[in-house]
Design a protein around this motif. Structure first.
Motif, short mmCIF file in Angstrom:
data_model
loop_
_atom_site.label_atom_id
_atom_site.label_comp_id
_atom_site.label_asym_id
_atom_site.label_seq_id
_atom_site.Cartn_x
_atom_site.Cartn_y
_atom_site.Cartn_z
N LEU A 91 33.34 16.36 64.02
CA LEU A 91 34.14 15.22 63.58
C LEU A 91 35.25 14.93 64.59
CD1 LEU A 91 34.66 16.07 59.82
CD2 LEU A 91 32.88 14.67 60.83
N ALA A 92 35.63 13.66 64.66
CA ALA A 92 36.78 13.25 65.45
C ALA A 92 37.53 12.19 64.66
CB ALA A 92 36.34 12.71 66.80
N LEU A 93 38.81 12.38 64.45
CA LEU A 93 39.66 11.41 63.77
C LEU A 93 40.52 10.75 64.83
CD1 LEU A 93 40.86 10.12 61.22
CD2 LEU A 93 42.41 12.06 61.06
N ALA A 94 40.32 9.46 65.02
CA ALA A 94 41.03 8.68 66.04
C ALA A 94 40.87 9.32 67.41
CB ALA A 94 42.50 8.52 65.67
N GLY A 95 39.68 9.84 67.70
CA GLY A 95 39.39 10.41 69.01
C GLY A 95 39.71 11.89 69.16
N ALA A 96 40.43 12.49 68.23
CA ALA A 96 40.79 13.91 68.32
C ALA A 96 39.86 14.73 67.42
CB ALA A 96 42.24 14.12 67.90
N ALA A 97 39.35 15.83 67.95
CA ALA A 97 38.43 16.68 67.20
C ALA A 97 39.16 17.29 66.00
CB ALA A 97 37.89 17.79 68.09
N ILE A 98 38.41 17.38 64.89
CA ILE A 98 38.98 17.91 63.65
C ILE A 98 37.85 18.54 62.85
CG2 ILE A 98 38.71 15.76 62.35
CD1 ILE A 98 41.47 16.35 61.10
N SER A 99 38.18 19.52 62.02
CA SER A 99 37.16 20.16 61.18
C SER A 99 37.07 19.42 59.84
CB SER A 99 37.52 21.62 60.95
OG SER A 99 38.66 21.72 60.14
N VAL A 100 35.98 19.66 59.13
CA VAL A 100 35.79 19.02 57.83
C VAL A 100 36.88 19.47 56.86
CG1 VAL A 100 34.22 18.80 55.86
CG2 VAL A 100 33.30 18.80 58.16
N ALA A 102 39.99 20.33 57.51
CA ALA A 102 41.31 19.76 57.82
C ALA A 102 41.33 18.23 57.71
CB ALA A 102 41.72 20.16 59.23
N LEU A 103 40.16 17.63 57.53
CA LEU A 103 40.08 16.16 57.52
C LEU A 103 40.85 15.56 56.35
CD1 LEU A 103 38.90 13.58 58.73
CD2 LEU A 103 36.90 13.92 57.28
N GLU A 104 40.69 16.12 55.15
CA GLU A 104 41.35 15.56 53.97
C GLU A 104 42.88 15.55 54.12
OE1 GLU A 104 41.80 16.39 49.19
OE2 GLU A 104 40.07 17.21 50.25
N ASP A 105 43.42 16.65 54.62
CA ASP A 105 44.88 16.72 54.79
C ASP A 105 45.36 15.73 55.85
OD1 ASP A 105 45.11 18.69 52.86
OD2 ASP A 105 44.83 20.32 54.31
N ALA A 106 44.61 15.59 56.94
CA ALA A 106 45.00 14.65 57.99
C ALA A 106 44.94 13.21 57.48
CB ALA A 106 44.10 14.82 59.21
N LEU A 107 43.91 12.89 56.70
CA LEU A 107 43.80 11.54 56.13
C LEU A 107 44.92 11.29 55.13
CD1 LEU A 107 39.95 11.18 55.57
CD2 LEU A 107 41.35 10.05 57.30
N ARG A 108 45.22 12.29 54.31
CA ARG A 108 46.29 12.14 53.32
C ARG A 108 47.62 11.86 54.03
NH1 ARG A 108 45.19 16.23 49.99
NH2 ARG A 108 44.13 14.88 48.52
N ALA A 109 47.89 12.54 55.14
CA ALA A 109 49.13 12.32 55.89
C ALA A 109 49.17 10.92 56.49
CB ALA A 109 49.26 13.37 56.99
N GLU A 110 48.05 10.45 57.01
CA GLU A 110 47.99 9.10 57.59
C GLU A 110 48.15 8.04 56.51
OE1 GLU A 110 47.76 7.91 60.69
OE2 GLU A 110 47.72 9.85 61.68
N LEU A 111 47.50 8.26 55.37
CA LEU A 111 47.57 7.28 54.29
C LEU A 111 48.90 7.29 53.56
CD1 LEU A 111 43.95 7.68 52.89
CD2 LEU A 111 44.86 5.75 54.20
N ALA A 112 49.67 8.37 53.69
CA ALA A 112 51.00 8.40 53.09
C ALA A 112 51.92 7.39 53.78
CB ALA A 112 51.59 9.80 53.18
N VAL A 113 51.70 7.19 55.07
CA VAL A 113 52.51 6.23 55.82
C VAL A 113 52.07 4.80 55.51
CG1 VAL A 113 53.12 5.48 58.15
CG2 VAL A 113 52.86 7.91 57.67
N ARG A 114 50.75 4.57 55.49
CA ARG A 114 50.21 3.24 55.19
C ARG A 114 49.05 3.37 54.21
NH1 ARG A 114 48.62 0.09 60.08
NH2 ARG A 114 47.75 -1.19 58.46
#
Length: 156
Positions: A91-100, A102-114
């Motif tokens: 997986l890659a989130l916005a071009g940066a590699a990420i594990s399955v 850690a994906l939920e936490d990263a998305l939650r942090a991004e969606l907290a802003v917008r």
């Protein structure tokens, strides 16, 4: 007596070196921008679709879902049957590699802003739905309101 007639000089010579420098900088700029654009799109074969709408350019979070390493893929080519995933997809989130995980936490942090930000999932066409489903579920659990699956348009 003879008169010597000299041709009239048209003035100074034109220096084209600065113009060549500017043209070379522009060429390098367009080569770099073209390479960056092709890196984002061309190397991931998307599933084909005959329907759908062309998405306008927006500020979506892009998640790329790629096949596991080539040892687990069995050397499949583009047009072959869907892959049964033996390992975890890359997986890659916005071009940066990420594990399955850690994906939920990263998305939650991004969606907290917008919170209204859309999520676009770009998955390799050789993957089965079972390999992409954990990504969709992670986006849902993170609170994403809009999740889109990217496809390649075929036909008219």
């Amino acid at each position: 007596m003879r008169r010597v007639v000299r041709p009239k000089s048209s003035g100074g010579k034109i220096n084209v070196t600065p113009m060549i420098d500017v043209v070379m900088v522009l060429i390098v700029f367009y080569l770099i921008v073209g390479k960056m654009a092709s890196d984002q799109r061309a190397d991931l074969p998307l599933p084909p679709s005959g329907t759908g709408v062309k998405e306008s350019v927006e500020d979506a979070l892009v998640i790329d879902v790629r096949r596991p390493s080539s040892a687990a893929s069995g050397g499949r080519g583009a047009g072959e049957a869907p892959l049964t995933v033996a390992g975890e997809p890359r997986l890659a989130l916005a071009g940066a590699a990420i594990s399955v995980g850690a994906l939920e936490d990263a998305l939650r942090a991004e969606l907290a802003v917008r919170p209204d930000r859309a999520i676009r999932i770009r998955a390799d066409r050789t993957l089965s739905y079972g390999a992409v489903q954990p990504v969709i579920e992670a986006a849902r659990r993170a609170g994403a309101r809009v999740v889109r699956l990217a496809t390649e348009r075929i036909g008219a």
